[in-house]
Design a protein around this motif. Structure first.
Motif, PDB file in Angstrom:
ATOM      1  N   ASN A  44       0.862  -1.171   0.000  1.00  0.00           N
ATOM      2  CA  ASN A  44       0.000   0.000   0.000  1.00  0.00           C
ATOM      3  C   ASN A  44       0.905   1.228   0.000  1.00  0.00           C
ATOM      4  OD1 ASN A  44      -2.188   1.673   2.363  1.00  0.00           O
ATOM      5  ND2 ASN A  44      -2.136   1.837   0.167  1.00  0.00           N
ATOM      6  N   LEU A  45       0.757   2.079  -1.013  1.00  0.00           N
ATOM      7  CA  LEU A  45       1.600   3.257  -1.187  1.00  0.00           C
ATOM      8  C   LEU A  45       0.741   4.511  -1.090  1.00  0.00           C
ATOM      9  CD1 LEU A  45       4.443   4.375  -1.960  1.00  0.00           C
ATOM     10  CD2 LEU A  45       3.671   4.277  -4.351  1.00  0.00           C
ATOM     11  N   PRO A  56       5.890  17.539   1.007  1.00  0.00           N
ATOM     12  CA  PRO A  56       5.603  16.202   0.457  1.00  0.00           C
ATOM     13  C   PRO A  56       5.735  15.120   1.532  1.00  0.00           C
ATOM     14  CG  PRO A  56       7.844  16.815  -0.065  1.00  0.00           C
ATOM     15  CD  PRO A  56       7.272  17.953   0.756  1.00  0.00           C
ATOM     16  N   LYS A  57       5.123  13.983   1.273  1.00  0.00           N
ATOM     17  CA  LYS A  57       5.254  12.827   2.161  1.00  0.00           C
ATOM     18  C   LYS A  57       4.974  11.555   1.374  1.00  0.00           C
ATOM     19  CE  LYS A  57       3.809  10.994   6.676  1.00  0.00           C
ATOM     20  NZ  LYS A  57       3.007  11.245   7.895  1.00  0.00           N
ATOM     21  N   ILE A  58       5.745  10.520   1.670  1.00  0.00           N
ATOM     22  CA  ILE A  58       5.540   9.215   1.051  1.00  0.00           C
ATOM     23  C   ILE A  58       5.535   8.162   2.150  1.00  0.00           C
ATOM     24  CG2 ILE A  58       8.026   9.023   0.557  1.00  0.00           C
ATOM     25  CD1 ILE A  58       7.258   7.241  -1.831  1.00  0.00           C
ATOM     26  N   SER A  59       4.561   7.276   2.098  1.00  0.00           N
ATOM     27  CA  SER A  59       4.424   6.216   3.092  1.00  0.00           C
ATOM     28  C   SER A  59       4.085   4.917   2.383  1.00  0.00           C
ATOM     29  CB  SER A  59       3.318   6.543   4.107  1.00  0.00           C
ATOM     30  OG  SER A  59       3.518   7.808   4.693  1.00  0.00           O
ATOM     31  N   ALA A  60       4.543   3.806   2.958  1.00  0.00           N
ATOM     32  CA  ALA A  60       4.267   2.509   2.341  1.00  0.00           C
ATOM     33  C   ALA A  60       4.231   1.429   3.411  1.00  0.00           C
ATOM     34  CB  ALA A  60       5.321   2.170   1.288  1.00  0.00           C
ATOM     35  N   ILE A  61       3.437   0.404   3.159  1.00  0.00           N
ATOM     36  CA  ILE A  61       3.380  -0.771   4.024  1.00  0.00           C
ATOM     37  C   ILE A  61       3.462  -2.017   3.152  1.00  0.00           C
ATOM     38  CG2 ILE A  61       0.845  -0.770   4.017  1.00  0.00           C
ATOM     39  CD1 ILE A  61       0.946  -1.966   6.839  1.00  0.00           C
ATOM     40  N   TYR A  62       4.231  -2.994   3.603  1.00  0.00           N
ATOM     41  CA  TYR A  62       4.370  -4.262   2.877  1.00  0.00           C
ATOM     42  C   TYR A  62       4.011  -5.394   3.828  1.00  0.00           C
ATOM     43  CZ  TYR A  62       6.329  -8.127   0.201  1.00  0.00           C
ATOM     44  OH  TYR A  62       6.484  -9.309  -0.492  1.00  0.00           O
ATOM     45  N   LYS A  63       3.044  -6.196   3.436  1.00  0.00           N
ATOM     46  CA  LYS A  63       2.599  -7.326   4.251  1.00  0.00           C
ATOM     47  C   LYS A  63       3.258  -8.606   3.752  1.00  0.00           C
ATOM     48  CE  LYS A  63      -1.826  -5.414   5.753  1.00  0.00           C
ATOM     49  NZ  LYS A  63      -3.280  -5.655   5.918  1.00  0.00           N
ATOM     50  N   PHE A  64       4.159  -9.154   4.565  1.00  0.00           N
ATOM     51  CA  PHE A  64       4.829 -10.398   4.201  1.00  0.00           C
ATOM     52  C   PHE A  64       3.861 -11.572   4.261  1.00  0.00           C
ATOM     53  CE2 PHE A  64       8.203  -7.635   5.749  1.00  0.00           C
ATOM     54  CZ  PHE A  64       9.170  -7.785   4.769  1.00  0.00           C
TER      55      PHE A  64
END
Length: 681
Positions: A360-361, A379-387
């Motif tokens: 999710n970006l 600006p802002k950038i966020s991300a989540i990665y579900k293993f």
């Protein structure tokens, strides 16, 4: 002019799409637990957010029987309430000063920072649905003051499409004749919803350090009221209006003070279809204080107007948010030459997308244009990665900013009898711009800025166990400091003149660990810990170059401070933690809880003449542990009795008396007993 443009745009959208779209189907009620909106302005489940967020639910608020927001906030991991020497408290998040945390109510800003801090006692916890705390820069959505984070207090909304009425009463009776009474009425019929609340609070005041000049807390009484109206105009149009009013009087033998705070907001939501909507909102608020001391009257009167239009659109599996608005901020106060104004216009956007169901970006960007100082881009950038189902990682990088406040530009405080004067930069140049050394000083203060990094991991190795680990770093530039103007002023002989400049560069970094374990249906435990490391980069460079000296005692020789001796910024503790135990007996409708809070040592200022630098040889406030206990009993399904003791072992930190003249700044306020009775009809 900008306000007129906003209103024209609003009317254009309203009349061109209000009647042109298909009927919106009934929205599916989101039944997910722990739904949060502050971090992205859209409804998201807490576990799916790619940035560090704390959610305090209404259920957890009621467990503690707290009646003020500060009582809830102080028990959260990584958050410290710090006192200034004016006895007001502010919220410190990730080691960032209180003035860098934005306080919102239903997404709208609270105003009235007299010295950087906001008095949290103005906010009652009654009728709060949940409290959402976003850590790290959030200026890409919220602009100034969100440099360190955001605290959003969200109140209840009457449930639509039901016919019901409810009356509730709650009372709290605490130590020092503290009395807190709340009355709440909710009514819903067809398309109209009404929710109103009145809260009365008073106390006789107390003084836990009689050797100091002032009371720790003066006698006071306050009341506040809230009114919320909701109305479904049609399937496409929803209207919400919120009003609040707060009044407080503080009494002392030789002074008195009164605070007034009101706010009114309206929002019209037009659903283009079941996935796309546009919000038209308008917010106005005012905060005024008036105090009298030794025959002198001091006034602080701030107002804010904010129109805003925000659109939320669904594009396949992505969400797009676009908004435009303006802030019209004005302040009139003692020591100003007149009424001063900030005007700004802003545009923001956020793109939220999923990539192959594992990533999710979120990309955010905001532009603010000001009438007084330089514009800001955030600006802002966020991300989540579900293993997998039990492990995920999240990261975010963002820029934050804070514009100079009115005081730093327009203050004109003169205490010639005391030998000093404090002048804002605009006043300094207006009065003394002909002096060469003053002319060389920068007249325009730049916004303070930061870049914040967060890297976190969420673990759920077992069904009843959740663990959260987050590493953070904040680099802050252009901090506005007070400095001595090195100039001889003809009309100010033998007087020190202070003003403000952008200079300091500081950092805060560390890690935060949280966990919860549900032992069984009756018993659960939560725990948290934060390690914090802070520093001023200029101070570190001076230490590295061997320029900083100190004396262990007035008669001892000077010694060079080593980098290992450097402690960091004032009023920061390296270690803080909490453990909370909750027990619920369903057979007999009672519950018990215990909350243990720990804060390690901290220094308020340099005490060994090392040039304002805090090192291990300074005097520190001692570590402290506070234990709060509470419980509740529900009787006859009509009323609930809650009881508790804050600071169970009466830890008042009297050992700090020898180290600090202003002992009130480090004292705990003694043991407090309270009861709370709530009736529901």
């Amino acid at each position: 002019m900008f306000l007129n443009k906003v209103l024209v745009i609003a009317m254009f959208f309203l009349f061109t799409i209000m009647f042109s779209q298909k009927k919106r189907k009934d929205t599916i009620v989101n039944k997910l637990d722990e739904v949060i909106v502050t971090a992205t302005t859209t409804k998201r489940q807490l576990s799916s957010l790619p940035m560090p967020v704390t959610l305090i639910t209404q259920k957890n608020i009621k467990k503690t029987s707290a009646t003020r927001l500060r009582d809830i906030i102080v028990e959260q991991t990584g958050i410290i309430l710090v006192s200034d020497f004016g006895s007001s408290e502010g919220v410190q998040i990730q080691g960032m000063d209180a003035e860098y945390t934005l306080i919102l109510v239903n997404g709208l800003p609270y105003i009235g920072r007299t010295s950087g801090n906001l008095d949290l006692n103005r906010i009652s916890v009654n009728n709060i649905k949940q409290i959402e705390i976003v850590k790290g820069p959030s200026s890409s959505l919220y602009g100034s003051e969100a440099l360190g984070g955001v605290i959003n207090i969200i109140t209840e909304i009457p449930k639509s499409e039901q016919t019901n009425s409810e009356l509730s009463y709650a009372g709290r009776f605490g130590a020092e004749k503290e009395l807190d009474l709340s009355f709440e009425i909710t009514h819903q019929k067809d398309k109209l919803g009404i929710e109103s609340r009145i809260n009365l609070n008073s106390g006789s005041g107390y003084d836990v350090s009689p050797e100091t000049e002032n009371n720790t807390v003066n006698p006071y009484q306050n009341y506040n009221g809230n009114l919320r109206l909701t109305y479904d105009i049609s399937d496409q149009l929803k209207f919400v209006a919120d009003g609040r009013y707060f009044n407080q009087k503080v009494f002392n033998s030789d002074s008195k003070a009164e605070q007034k705070d009101y706010g009114l907001s309206t929002k019209l939501t037009h659903w283009i279809n079941e996935k796309n909507k546009i919000d038209f909102s308008f917010y106005t608020t005012r905060f005024k204080t008036e105090s009298q001391f030794d025959g002198n009257t001091s006034v602080f009167n701030q107002t804010l107007l904010r129109p805003e239009i925000k659109g939320q659109f669904k594009i396949k599996s992505s969400d797009l948010i676009v908004g435009v608005g303006g802030n019209f901020d004005a302040l009139e106060r003692t020591f100003f030459d007149g009424k001063e104004q900030y005007n700004s216009q802003y545009v923001f956007t956020q793109y939220d997308t999923k990539i192959k169901n594992k990533v999710n970006l979120i990309l955010g960007l905001r532009y603010d244009h000001f009438n007084t100082f330089k514009s800001a881009i955030s600006p802002k950038i966020s991300a989540i990665y579900k293993f997998n189902t039990w492990l995920s990682t999240k990261t975010s990088v963002g820029l934050g900013y804070k514009v100079p406040d009115f005081r730093q530009l327009f203050f004109n405080f003169r205490n010639t009898a005391g030998g000093y004067v404090v002048l804002g930069t605009e006043v300094l140049h207006e009065l003394y711009g002909n002096l060469s050394s003053v002319s060389n000083l920068s007249k325009e203060l730049a916004p303070e800025s930061s870049i914040g990094y967060n890297l976190g991991f969420d673990f759920k190795p077992f069904k009843n166990l959740s663990l959260h680990l987050n590493f953070f770093r904040n680099d802050i530039s252009d901090l506005i400091n007070t400095f001595v103007v090195d100039t001889n002023f003809p009309d100010l002989p033998n007087t020190t003149v202070f003003s403000y400049e952008n200079r300091a560069k500081v950092f805060t970094q560390g890690l935060e660990f949280n966990g919860s374990y549900k032992i069984n249906t009756n018993f659960n435990i939560t725990f948290g810990y934060q390690f914090l490391d802070t520093g001023d980069k200029e101070e570190i460079n001076k230490i590295k170059s061997g320029e900083v000296f100190f004396r262990r005692s007035p008669s001892s020789p000077s010694e060079i401070i080593q980098l290992d001796n450097y402690f960091g910024l004032a009023n920061r503790s390296r270690h803080t933690g909490n453990i909370k135990l909750f027990y619920k007996n369903f057979d007999h409708n009672f519950s018990l809880n215990a909350r243990i809070l720990y804060r390690s040592k901290y220094a308020l200022f340099d005490t060994n003449n090392s040039g304002g630098i805090i090192d291990e040889f300074d005097q520190f406030a001692s570590p402290n542990t506070q234990i709060n206990i509470g419980g509740s009993l529900k009787l006859l399904n009509i009323f609930t009795v809650q009881f508790g003791i804050d600071n169970l072992f009466n830890n008042t930190e009297q050992e700090n008396k020898a180290s600090f003249e202003n002992i009130d700044a480090v004292l705990q306020l003694g043991r407090t007993f309270y009861t709370r009775i709530q009736f529901n009809f």
